[in-house]
Scaffold this active site. Structure first.
Site, PDB file in Angstrom:
ATOM      1  N   HIS A 530      37.824 -10.312  47.460  1.00 49.67           N
ATOM      2  CA  HIS A 530      39.072  -9.985  48.152  1.00 49.67           C
ATOM      3  C   HIS A 530      39.880  -8.921  47.436  1.00 49.67           C
ATOM      4  O   HIS A 530      41.109  -9.004  47.371  1.00 49.67           O
ATOM      5  CB  HIS A 530      39.903 -11.262  48.343  1.00 49.67           C
ATOM      6  CG  HIS A 530      39.152 -12.331  49.063  1.00 49.67           C
ATOM      7  ND1 HIS A 530      39.219 -13.660  48.746  1.00 49.67           N
ATOM      8  CD2 HIS A 530      38.272 -12.236  50.103  1.00 49.67           C
ATOM      9  CE1 HIS A 530      38.424 -14.343  49.551  1.00 49.67           C
ATOM     10  NE2 HIS A 530      37.838 -13.502  50.375  1.00 49.67           N
ATOM     11  N   HIS A 574      41.767 -15.512  52.114  1.00 41.46           N
ATOM     12  CA  HIS A 574      40.775 -14.437  52.173  1.00 41.46           C
ATOM     13  C   HIS A 574      41.447 -13.242  52.854  1.00 41.46           C
ATOM     14  O   HIS A 574      42.412 -13.412  53.593  1.00 41.46           O
ATOM     15  CB  HIS A 574      39.556 -14.924  52.929  1.00 41.46           C
ATOM     16  CG  HIS A 574      38.952 -16.177  52.328  1.00 41.46           C
ATOM     17  ND1 HIS A 574      37.609 -16.344  52.147  1.00 41.46           N
ATOM     18  CD2 HIS A 574      39.527 -17.317  51.859  1.00 41.46           C
ATOM     19  CE1 HIS A 574      37.377 -17.537  51.595  1.00 41.46           C
ATOM     20  NE2 HIS A 574      38.535 -18.146  51.411  1.00 41.46           N
TER      21      HIS A 574
HETATM   22  C1  LIG Z   1      30.592  -9.476  50.516  1.00 40.04           C
HETATM   23  C2  LIG Z   1      31.990  -9.640  51.052  1.00 40.04           C
HETATM   24  C3  LIG Z   1      32.396 -10.884  51.533  1.00 40.04           C
HETATM   25  C4  LIG Z   1      33.689 -11.048  52.028  1.00 40.04           C
HETATM   26  N1  LIG Z   1      34.030 -12.242  52.601  1.00 40.04           N
HETATM   27  C5  LIG Z   1      35.222 -12.361  53.212  1.00 40.04           C
HETATM   28  C6  LIG Z   1      35.535 -13.535  53.953  1.00 40.04           C
HETATM   29  O1  LIG Z   1      34.720 -14.453  54.083  1.00 40.04           O
HETATM   30  N2  LIG Z   1      36.764 -13.614  54.529  1.00 40.04           N
HETATM   31  C7  LIG Z   1      37.685 -12.625  54.397  1.00 40.04           C
HETATM   32  O2  LIG Z   1      38.800 -12.780  54.901  1.00 40.04           O
HETATM   33  N3  LIG Z   1      37.405 -11.489  53.725  1.00 40.04           N
HETATM   34  C8  LIG Z   1      36.184 -11.327  53.167  1.00 40.04           C
HETATM   35  N4  LIG Z   1      35.863 -10.148  52.550  1.00 40.04           N
HETATM   36  C9  LIG Z   1      36.885  -9.096  52.475  1.00 40.04           C
HETATM   37  C10 LIG Z   1      37.127  -8.335  53.798  1.00 40.04           C
HETATM   38  O3  LIG Z   1      35.932  -8.139  54.498  1.00 40.04           O
HETATM   39  C11 LIG Z   1      37.811  -7.008  53.451  1.00 40.04           C
HETATM   40  O4  LIG Z   1      39.077  -7.310  52.867  1.00 40.04           O
HETATM   41  C12 LIG Z   1      38.043  -6.074  54.628  1.00 40.04           C
HETATM   42  O5  LIG Z   1      36.865  -5.823  55.339  1.00 40.04           O
HETATM   43  C13 LIG Z   1      38.604  -4.754  54.121  1.00 40.04           C
HETATM   44  O6  LIG Z   1      38.837  -3.881  55.189  1.00 40.04           O
HETATM   45  P1  LIG Z   1      38.977  -2.310  54.924  1.00 40.04           P
HETATM   46  O7  LIG Z   1      39.047  -1.649  56.235  1.00 40.04           O
HETATM   47  O8  LIG Z   1      40.050  -2.098  53.932  1.00 40.04           O
HETATM   48  O9  LIG Z   1      37.614  -1.895  54.186  1.00 40.04           O
HETATM   49  P2  LIG Z   1      36.122  -2.009  54.677  1.00 40.04           P
HETATM   50  O10 LIG Z   1      35.995  -3.018  55.741  1.00 40.04           O
HETATM   51  O11 LIG Z   1      35.301  -2.194  53.449  1.00 40.04           O
HETATM   52  O12 LIG Z   1      35.828  -0.602  55.328  1.00 40.04           O
HETATM   53  C14 LIG Z   1      35.764   0.622  54.624  1.00 40.04           C
HETATM   54  C15 LIG Z   1      34.778   1.515  55.361  1.00 40.04           C
HETATM   55  O13 LIG Z   1      34.897   2.837  54.902  1.00 40.04           O
HETATM   56  C16 LIG Z   1      33.591   3.381  54.759  1.00 40.04           C
HETATM   57  N5  LIG Z   1      33.680   4.432  53.753  1.00 40.04           N
HETATM   58  C17 LIG Z   1      33.975   4.263  52.447  1.00 40.04           C
HETATM   59  N6  LIG Z   1      33.951   5.442  51.813  1.00 40.04           N
HETATM   60  C18 LIG Z   1      33.647   6.374  52.737  1.00 40.04           C
HETATM   61  C19 LIG Z   1      33.477   7.771  52.677  1.00 40.04           C
HETATM   62  N7  LIG Z   1      33.616   8.448  51.535  1.00 40.04           N
HETATM   63  N8  LIG Z   1      33.149   8.436  53.824  1.00 40.04           N
HETATM   64  C20 LIG Z   1      33.016   7.743  54.994  1.00 40.04           C
HETATM   65  N9  LIG Z   1      33.154   6.418  55.094  1.00 40.04           N
HETATM   66  C21 LIG Z   1      33.472   5.732  53.975  1.00 40.04           C
HETATM   67  C22 LIG Z   1      32.766   2.194  54.312  1.00 40.04           C
HETATM   68  O14 LIG Z   1      31.390   2.413  54.443  1.00 40.04           O
HETATM   69  C23 LIG Z   1      33.331   1.092  55.167  1.00 40.04           C
HETATM   70  O15 LIG Z   1      32.688   1.031  56.412  1.00 40.04           O
HETATM   71  C24 LIG Z   1      34.593  -9.956  52.015  1.00 40.04           C
HETATM   72  C25 LIG Z   1      34.189  -8.710  51.524  1.00 40.04           C
HETATM   73  C26 LIG Z   1      32.910  -8.543  51.050  1.00 40.04           C
HETATM   74  C27 LIG Z   1      32.480  -7.196  50.535  1.00 40.04           C
END
Ligand SMILES: Cc1cc2nc3c(=O)[nH]c(=O)nc-3n(C[C@H](O)[C@H](O)[C@H](O)COP(=O)(O)OP(=O)(O)OC[C@H]3O[C@@H](n4cnc5c(N)ncnc54)[C@H](O)[C@@H]3O)c2cc1C
Length: 594
Positions: A530, A574
């Site tokens: 997280h 989470h």
């Molecule tokens: C293994 C795992 C298990 C988890 N389990 C839970 C859970 O059970 N419950 C829960 O609430 N949360 C969980 N989380 C956390 C939750 O999924 C994240 O907090 C949330 O998805 C974050 O959203 P975000 O949009 O900030 O980032 P992300 O969803 O990570 O999205 C970022 C995106 O940007 C893309 N990206 C990055 N850099 C670049 C670049 N340079 N060029 C183009 N694209 C790029 C990535 O590929 C990705 O698709 C988990 C996370 C992980 C990794």
């Protein structure tokens, strides 16, 4: 994975590989200068905002994702196979932390989704909102009342549809329908397959560990039924929920396999250009209105720093031209430390039996989307506060103050799981795991560039236990876990602790010395997945922080950050429910400003 499982997986690809408006090759992006918004990162938050902005047919969006499409990926779709998207696969960025000085110099994984839907395509699917005080604290810290829990209820509801579990069991008393949405894109449910563990957990509840009907009520203290982002037995991700049904919009283009390396201002004043690479060749795309960063907690600061937006002294030391001095970029990285307490069980399932059960479960999911594979991890979860009358806790609170943001906000989480068979087909083990998670971490880490290769993987330092109170809370969380399993039913279920260091802790319980406890904690701490906060919000005009409460990057025109890196504190749960809310609010604020 055995060949049989691989074959089952291939046979069961269930989503047709029709890519609609998803361009596999960024060279096919129809136009490089006609989009109103270019969103960097097609993960959880990027997908939500792209979907919401293009509800207005006059607004055009290009969504850029470094990974591939989620469509047709069996391991993403089947909840019980989530570990097959783990480190080492192409769906993951496969990052690792720098050695952790307070964890015997161990390195710790730093997984993130590298696929459309981002981490929502590979996560554990737990849906927990945290406490009302978490969001009220965001409002206090940023001076923006729009972040208050009460104000955000509309976004929780807007994002979600609570669905019936696939086993059709009676869910009355397992969640409170009044707290949940019925019209949103994201599907949330309670477990659609019961386990004997469920009754063991529920049978344990008492005054110390009370039952809570729905931990999304803003006061999550107690054990309740786990809510997960699953619908009809399959993973519901930001990509399936917010993109798949809208690929026919002519104002939304999505390009995968598009690695963004930097952002810049073509006219020298307002950020409008996004540089991505396709097979090593740079392509520039310009946004007419704004560039929106949604690359996540590790990669958003990585892109900013490589674009010259960050601490001027640190950038100059790496010969990166400074575009804007913003020292907080990459700082304030916050993660909740976790310790997996692991026991063998007294009646282990023989390996052959477990393997057969696993194959049967896969076959059942393939034919009816029911059975063990519809479960994320387990059906129950608990949130607890430290025992305030305990002398050590009294001393802790006297020295550091109340660590949670409010009296109804938990200090730690206990997460029970049984591995009669597990998603890694690790059949020889019949383990019980009771994860203990510190929900109120005060240690702050960082995301920085590797001076030897700034474009390479970011240096991720969780800096666990640098705030001394964090390990004290972890001690209490582990003691809470041991207290939970201290009853006769549980003692009958459990056999020996799996590791010698944990065995030493169990051997000394209930009077575990700090030396024994800390040796175990320092050797065993890992992440809870997280990580947030590396580009934190602060009040508009503040000289610290990275974004204003309306997502604008401080002192930079044309640029907002819309992902989980903006959280000033982690919610006590989470992170994905909070991420959906951030993205829904971002979309509304951006819509209102055009
Ligand atoms: C293994 C795992 C298990 C988890 N389990 C839970 C859970 O059970 N419950 C829960 O609430 N949360 C969980 N989380 C956390 C939750 O999924 C994240 O907090 C949330 O998805 C974050 O959203 P975000 O949009 O900030 O980032 P992300 O969803 O990570 O999205 C970022 C995106 O940007 C893309 N990206 C990055 N850099 C670049 C670049 N340079 N060029 C183009 N694209 C790029 C990535 O590929 C990705 O698709 C988990 C996370 C992980 C990794």
């Amino acid at each position: 994975m055995s060949p049989t499982f691989a074959l089952l997986g291939l046979l069961a690809v269930s989503v047709p590989l029709c890519n609609g408006k998803i361009y596999e090759d960024p060279n096919e992006i129809p136009s490089l200068d006609s989009y109103d918004y270019v969103i960097v990162g097609g993960g959880l938050t990027g997908s939500v905002v792209a979907s919401r902005l293009t509800e207005n047919s006059n607004t055009s969006v290009l969504l850029l994702e470094a990974g591939g499409s989620h469509q047709g990926v069996y391991y993403i779709e089947v909840p019980g196979l989530q570990n097959f998207t783990g480190p080492g696969t192409s769906y993951n960025w496969n990052y690792t932390s720098v050695p952790q000085v307070n964890l015997l110099n161990n390195t710790i994984p730093a997984p993130r989704g590298h696929v459309l839907g981002g981490s929502s395509s590979i996560n554990g699917m737990w849906y927990t909102r945290g406490s009302s005080a978490d969001y009220d604290r965001w409002a206090n810290v940023t001076g923006d009342q729009g972040w208050l829990w009460d104000e955000l209820q509309t976004y929780f509801e807007k994002s979600e549809t609570f669905t019936s579990p696939v086993d059709g069991h009676n869910t009355s008393g397992q969640y409170d329908p009044a707290l949940h949405g019925t019209q949103g894109p994201l599907q949330v449910t309670v477990g659609g397959y019961s386990q004997s563990l469920d009754q063991l957990v529920m049978g344990r509840l008492d005054e110390q560990f009370p039952f809570i009907e729905d931990y999304d009520d803003g006061e999550p203290i107690g054990f309740g039924w786990t809510q997960t982002t699953i619908g009809n037995g399959s993973r519901s991700s930001a990509a399936t929920a917010y993109l798949d049904n809208y690929l026919n919009r002519t104002n939304l283009d999505i390009a995968v396999n598009s690695l963004v390396t930097r952002i810049s201002a073509s006219n020298g004043s307002s950020i409008d250009t996004v540089t991505l690479t396709a097979n090593g060749i740079p392509i520039n795309v310009t946004a007419r209105v704004e560039v929106l960063l949604a690359a996540g907690v590790f990669n958003t600061p990585h892109i900013l720093l490589n674009s010259g937006i960050g601490d001027a002294t640190e950038l100059s030391a790496m010969n990166i031209p400074v575009v804007h001095n913003l020292p907080s970029v990459g700082k304030n990285l916050t993660e909740q430390p976790a310790v997996s307490n692991l026991w063998n069980t007294s009646s282990p399932v023989p390996a052959a039996e477990a393997e057969a059960a696993y194959e049967q479960a896969l076959a059942q999911w393939n034919s009816t989307r029911t059975g063990r594979m519809v479960l994320a991890i387990s059906n129950t979860v608990g949130f607890a506060r430290m025992n305030m009358s305990n002398l050590e806790v009294e001393a802790l609170v006297e020295q550091y103050g109340e660590l949670a943001p409010g009296p109804a906000s938990p200090h730690f989480e206990l997460l029970p799981t049984v591995n009669a068979f597990d998603a890694e087909a690790n059949f020889a083990n019949a383990e019980f795991i009771l994860d203990a998670v510190n929900l109120v971490p005060y240690s702050r880490g960082s995301v920085t560039l590797d001076p030897t290769n700034p474009m390479g993987n970011p240096l991720i330092d969780y800096n666990f236990y640098s705030a001394p109170q964090d390990i004290l809370v972890m001690r209490q969380a582990i003691l809470g876990a041991l207290s939970f399993v201290s009853t006769p039913d549980w003692q009958e279920f459990l056999a020996d602790p799996v590791s010698p260091l944990f065995a030493a802790v169990v051997g000394e319980y209930p009077n575990v010395s700090n030396t024994t406890m800390d040796a175990y904690i320092r050797a065993s701490t890992t992440i809870s997945f997280h990580a947030v906060g590396s580009c934190s919000m602060s009040p508009a005009g503040a000289d610290w922080g990275v974004v204003d409460p309306d997502f604008h990057v401080k002192g930079v025109k044309g640029l907002r950050i819309i992902d989980t890196s903006i959280m000033p504190f982690a919610p006590a749960g989470h992170s994905q429910a909070a991420a959906y809310v951030i993205a829904e609010r971002a979309a509304d604020i951006i819509k209102a400003s055009t």
